[in-house]
Scaffold this active site. Structure first.
Site, PDB file in Angstrom:
ATOM      1  N   HIS A  77       0.841  -1.205   0.000  1.00  0.00           N
ATOM      2  CA  HIS A  77       0.000   0.000   0.000  1.00  0.00           C
ATOM      3  C   HIS A  77       0.872   1.250   0.000  1.00  0.00           C
ATOM      4  O   HIS A  77       1.978   1.261   0.549  1.00  0.00           O
ATOM      5  CB  HIS A  77      -0.989  -0.003   1.172  1.00  0.00           C
ATOM      6  CG  HIS A  77      -0.382  -0.016   2.537  1.00  0.00           C
ATOM      7  ND1 HIS A  77       0.004   1.135   3.197  1.00  0.00           N
ATOM      8  CD2 HIS A  77      -0.106  -1.040   3.388  1.00  0.00           C
ATOM      9  CE1 HIS A  77       0.473   0.817   4.395  1.00  0.00           C
ATOM     10  NE2 HIS A  77       0.430  -0.500   4.537  1.00  0.00           N
ATOM     11  N   ASP A  79       0.017   4.401   1.179  1.00  0.00           N
ATOM     12  CA  ASP A  79      -0.168   5.379   2.252  1.00  0.00           C
ATOM     13  C   ASP A  79       0.642   5.010   3.483  1.00  0.00           C
ATOM     14  O   ASP A  79       1.116   3.879   3.627  1.00  0.00           O
ATOM     15  CB  ASP A  79      -1.644   5.517   2.619  1.00  0.00           C
ATOM     16  CG  ASP A  79      -2.239   4.225   3.178  1.00  0.00           C
ATOM     17  OD1 ASP A  79      -1.986   3.157   2.590  1.00  0.00           O
ATOM     18  OD2 ASP A  79      -2.956   4.288   4.196  1.00  0.00           O
ATOM     19  N   ASP A 116       6.445   1.204   6.508  1.00  0.00           N
ATOM     20  CA  ASP A 116       5.132   0.553   6.445  1.00  0.00           C
ATOM     21  C   ASP A 116       4.224   1.467   5.608  1.00  0.00           C
ATOM     22  O   ASP A 116       3.679   2.422   6.110  1.00  0.00           O
ATOM     23  CB  ASP A 116       4.576   0.375   7.854  1.00  0.00           C
ATOM     24  CG  ASP A 116       3.163  -0.181   7.882  1.00  0.00           C
ATOM     25  OD1 ASP A 116       2.737  -0.777   6.877  1.00  0.00           O
ATOM     26  OD2 ASP A 116       2.487   0.008   8.909  1.00  0.00           O
ATOM     27  N   GLU A 146      -4.793   2.100   3.250  1.00  0.00           N
ATOM     28  CA  GLU A 146      -4.783   0.856   4.036  1.00  0.00           C
ATOM     29  C   GLU A 146      -4.844   1.150   5.527  1.00  0.00           C
ATOM     30  O   GLU A 146      -5.493   0.433   6.286  1.00  0.00           O
ATOM     31  CB  GLU A 146      -3.511   0.058   3.707  1.00  0.00           C
ATOM     32  CG  GLU A 146      -3.477  -1.346   4.301  1.00  0.00           C
ATOM     33  CD  GLU A 146      -2.845  -1.408   5.684  1.00  0.00           C
ATOM     34  OE1 GLU A 146      -2.924  -2.470   6.330  1.00  0.00           O
ATOM     35  OE2 GLU A 146      -2.276  -0.390   6.137  1.00  0.00           O
ATOM     36  N   ASP A 170       3.614  -6.567   3.212  1.00  0.00           N
ATOM     37  CA  ASP A 170       3.251  -5.634   4.282  1.00  0.00           C
ATOM     38  C   ASP A 170       3.475  -6.244   5.660  1.00  0.00           C
ATOM     39  O   ASP A 170       2.800  -5.924   6.621  1.00  0.00           O
ATOM     40  CB  ASP A 170       1.778  -5.217   4.126  1.00  0.00           C
ATOM     41  CG  ASP A 170       1.410  -4.032   4.991  1.00  0.00           C
ATOM     42  OD1 ASP A 170       2.331  -3.349   5.482  1.00  0.00           O
ATOM     43  OD2 ASP A 170       0.204  -3.783   5.185  1.00  0.00           O
ATOM     44  N   HIS A 460       4.316   2.960  13.114  1.00  0.00           N
ATOM     45  CA  HIS A 460       3.228   3.856  13.528  1.00  0.00           C
ATOM     46  C   HIS A 460       3.668   4.815  14.632  1.00  0.00           C
ATOM     47  O   HIS A 460       2.824   5.437  15.257  1.00  0.00           O
ATOM     48  CB  HIS A 460       1.971   3.088  13.970  1.00  0.00           C
ATOM     49  CG  HIS A 460       1.318   2.312  12.875  1.00  0.00           C
ATOM     50  ND1 HIS A 460       0.136   1.625  13.046  1.00  0.00           N
ATOM     51  CD2 HIS A 460       1.676   2.096  11.586  1.00  0.00           C
ATOM     52  CE1 HIS A 460      -0.197   1.026  11.920  1.00  0.00           C
ATOM     53  NE2 HIS A 460       0.728   1.307  11.018  1.00  0.00           N
TER      54      HIS A 460
END
Length: 486
Positions: A77, A79, A116, A146, A170, A460
Site C-alpha cells: 500500500h 499510504d 510501512d 490501508e 506488508d 506507527h
C-alpha cells in the site's frame, strides 16, 4: 540535492524508497504518490491502471523463459501513518520526510518513516525497472488508504487482476511467513457534552501523560505497553476520589490503530487543593511507573499550570461518564489463540480521545481472527454505553484471512527460504488486519497468498525504523522466490 541512501545496497530499492519519501502520502492524501506511480509506468511503457480509489496496477511481462509462468501479484500500500513528536516542525500534507541513517537502521527525524509500507512500493518499483532480473509475469498492485480503513482494497475491482497468486509485502519481521490475519471493526463511544458555568475561584492545570512507547495496535498489542488514554482515565478517577475538580477538555492518541503514547486533560480546581493535586499526581506517577517499568520505563505523568481564565466546564455527571468510559472500556489482549501458540486471538485498542463542542469521542480498534469474537467485544462496549447512557457506534468492519491447507506459493516460499538460510521460516498468523482479508473475500477464497517483509520496528510511531541489512536479505529472497516460479 544530496541523497541520504545512495550508498546503500540494494541501490535500486533504496533509491526508490528515498524517491517516494519525498512525496507526502498520508492516508487519504495519496493523489500525488498515485500519479507518481502512473507516470513511472508510462515512462517505461508498462500497462497501467489507476482506478477511482487511486489504486494503481502495473503489468510487466515475464522475462525470457518465464513468459508462460503463473502471473504473480506483488502487493503493498502507498499510504503511511503520519505521527510526529511534539515540537517537531513537519507538515505531512506538503513536507518530504527527513531521512537519516543510524547504524543498521533508516529512520526519519521526529516523524514516522513510512517503511510501512513504502518498502513494498520500493521493492515493486525496483523489479518493474529492472532489465536483468528473472521473473514471471507481474501485476504490481499498490493500494490506497490501508492504514485508516483499507478503502483501496475494499473498492478494488477484482476483474482488473488476472493473477491468482499474491505476495503481500506488508509484514514487518524477517523470517516470519504470514498465512492468515485477523479481521477488525472500528467503534466509537460518544459522550454528549453538558457544560455548566463556573465562578472565577477555580484555577487551571493541564495533566499530561508522556513517555510511552506506543506501537501498532495489532502486532504489538501483546507487549502490554501502556495506553495513555486508559492511564488518563485512571488518573482522573483517582483525582475524583480525592479533590473537587472540573474537567474542561480531554484528548489523547492520534490514530485508532496506534497504541496511544500521549494524553492531555485540562482541569480546574480550587486554589486550596493545589498541594493535594500535586501530591496525588506524584503518588500515582510512582505507582504507574512501577507497574510499567518493564514495558514503558520512560512514562511520565505531570502537571502544567494554565493561567487562562475559564468560565465553563463539563458538568459533574458528564465528567463521571467520561471517566467511567475510559476506565471500563476493554483494552489490550482479550483472548489468546488455542490453535497457534503465542498468537493473540482478539483485542481492543482505546486509540483516540477527542473533545468537540458537542461531545467527547473515544475511538476503539477491535481485532479478532474469529469474526464472532470481534462482535462479542462490540456487544460488551454497546452494553457499557447503554449502562452509562452514552452512544456507541460501529463501522469499518474488515474480514479475516483464513489459513489455506494447500498453498503453492507457501511451499515455494518455504523452499526458497530454506535454500538461502538453511532453515525453515516461521509460518504463522498475525493479529492485525492485512489487505489479504479483503482480497480473500473478493476472490471468494480462490487466491493463493502469503505475506512477508523485512525487519521494521516501532511502526506507527516517530521511532519507526527499517533494518538495512534485513531489507537486502528480503530483497534477495524475493528474487529467489520469483526465479523459482517457472
Amino acid at each position: 540535492m544530496s541523497r541520504i541512501l545512495e550508498k546503500l545496497e540494494p541501490k535500486e530499492v533504496f533509491g526508490f524508497f528515498e524517491d517516494i519519501s519525498q512525496i507526502p502520502r498520508g492516508s487519504k492524501n495519496e493523489k500525488d504518490i498515485s500519479d507518481y506511480l502512473v507516470d513511472f509506468a508510462k515512462q517505461r511503457n508498462l500497462e497501467v491502471i489507476q482506478d477511482e480509489a487511486l489504486n494503481v496496477i502495473i503489468r510487466k511481462s515475464g522475462t525470457v523463459g518465464y513468459e508462460n509462468s503463473p502471473i504473480i501479484i506483488l502487493q503493498g500500500h502507498m499510504d503511511m501513518v503520519c505521527e510526529k513528536n511534539i515540537g517537531t516542525d513537519h507538515d505531512f500534507m506538503k513536507d518530504p520526510l527527513k531521512l537519516k541513517i543510524e547504524d543498521d537502521f533508516i529512520m526519519a527525524s521526529g516523524t514516522t518513516l513510512g517503511a510501512d509500507n513504502g518498502i513494498a512500493v520500493a521493492y515493486a518499483l525496483a523489479l518493474l525497472d529492472s532489465k536483468d532480473i528473472l521473473h514471471p509475469p507481474l501485476e504490481v498492485l499498490i493500494t490506497t488508504d490501508e492504514e485508516t480503513g483499507m478503502t483501496g482494497a475494499i473498492e478494488l475491482n477484482p476483474d482488473n487482476l488476472k493473477g491468482r497468486i499474491l505476495l503481500n509485502m506488508d509484514s514487518g519481521e524477517e523470517g516470519i511467513l504470514l498465512t492468515s490475519c485477523a479481521g477488525g471493526i472500528r467503534n466509537s463511544i460518544e459522550v454528549p457534552v453538558d457544560r455548566e458555568n463556573i465562578d472565577d475561584s477555580f484555577i487551571g492545570y493541564n495533566i499530561k501523560v508522556r513517555g510511552l512507547k506506543g506501537g501498532h495496535s495489532g502486532s504489538e498489542i501483546d507487549k502490554e505497553r501502556g495506553n495513555s488514554n486508559k492511564i488518563m482515565g485512571r488518573v482522573l478517577n483517582k483525582l475524583n476520589s480525592s479533590i473537587q475538580f472540573k474537567l474542561v477538555e480531554i484528548s489523547g492518541g492520534a490514530k485508532s490503530n496506534a497504541i496511544p503514547r500521549e494524553s492531555d486533560s485540562l482541569i480546574l480546581i480550587k486554589e486550596s487543593d493545589e498541594k493535594k493535586l500535586e501530591e496525588t499526581i506524584l503518588s500515582l506517577e510512582r505507582t504507574i511507573k512501577n507497574e510499567f517499568k518493564a514495558s514503558d520505563p520512560e512514562i511520565r505523568i505531570y502537571l502544567e499550570k494554565d493561567e487562562k481564565i475559564y468560565k465553563e466546564a463539563f458538568s459533574d455527571k458528564c465528567t463521571k461518564k467520561i471517566i467511567a468510559s475510559l476506565v471500563l472500556l476493554p483494552n489490550g489482549v482479550q483472548s489468546m489463540s488455542m490453535d497457534i501458540e503465542g498468537l493473540v486471538q482478539s483485542s481492543n485498542n482505546v486509540g483516540v480521545v477527542t473533545t468537540t463542542e458537542r461531545s467527547v469521542t473515544i475511538e476503539n480498534a477491535i481485532r479478532s481472527s474469529i469474526d464472532s469474537l470481534k462482535f462479542e467485544i462490540v456487544e460488551r462496549i454497546d452494553m457499557l454505553a447503554n449502562l452509562l447512557g452514552v452512544e456507541s457506534e460501529s463501522g469499518s468492519s474488515y474480514p479475516s484471512w483464513s489459513y489455506k491447507e494447500d498453498s503453492y506459493i507457501r511451499d515455494i516460499f518455504i523452499k526458497s527460504f530454506k535454500n538461502k538460510y538453511g532453515k525453515d521460516p516461521k509460518v504463522t498468523a498475525i493479529h492485525a488486519g492485512l489487505e489479504c482479508g479483503q482480497f480473500s473475500e473478493k476472490f471468494n477464497g480462490e487466491i493463493d497468498m502469503i505475506s512477508f517483509g523485512p525487519d521494521m520496528f516501532d511502526i506507527h510511531t516517530p521511532d519507526e525504523k527499517l533494518s538495512i541489512s534485513s531489507t537486502k536479505r528480503t530483497w534477495d529472497l524475493l528474487l529467489e522466490i520469483l526465479k523459482s516460479i517457472k
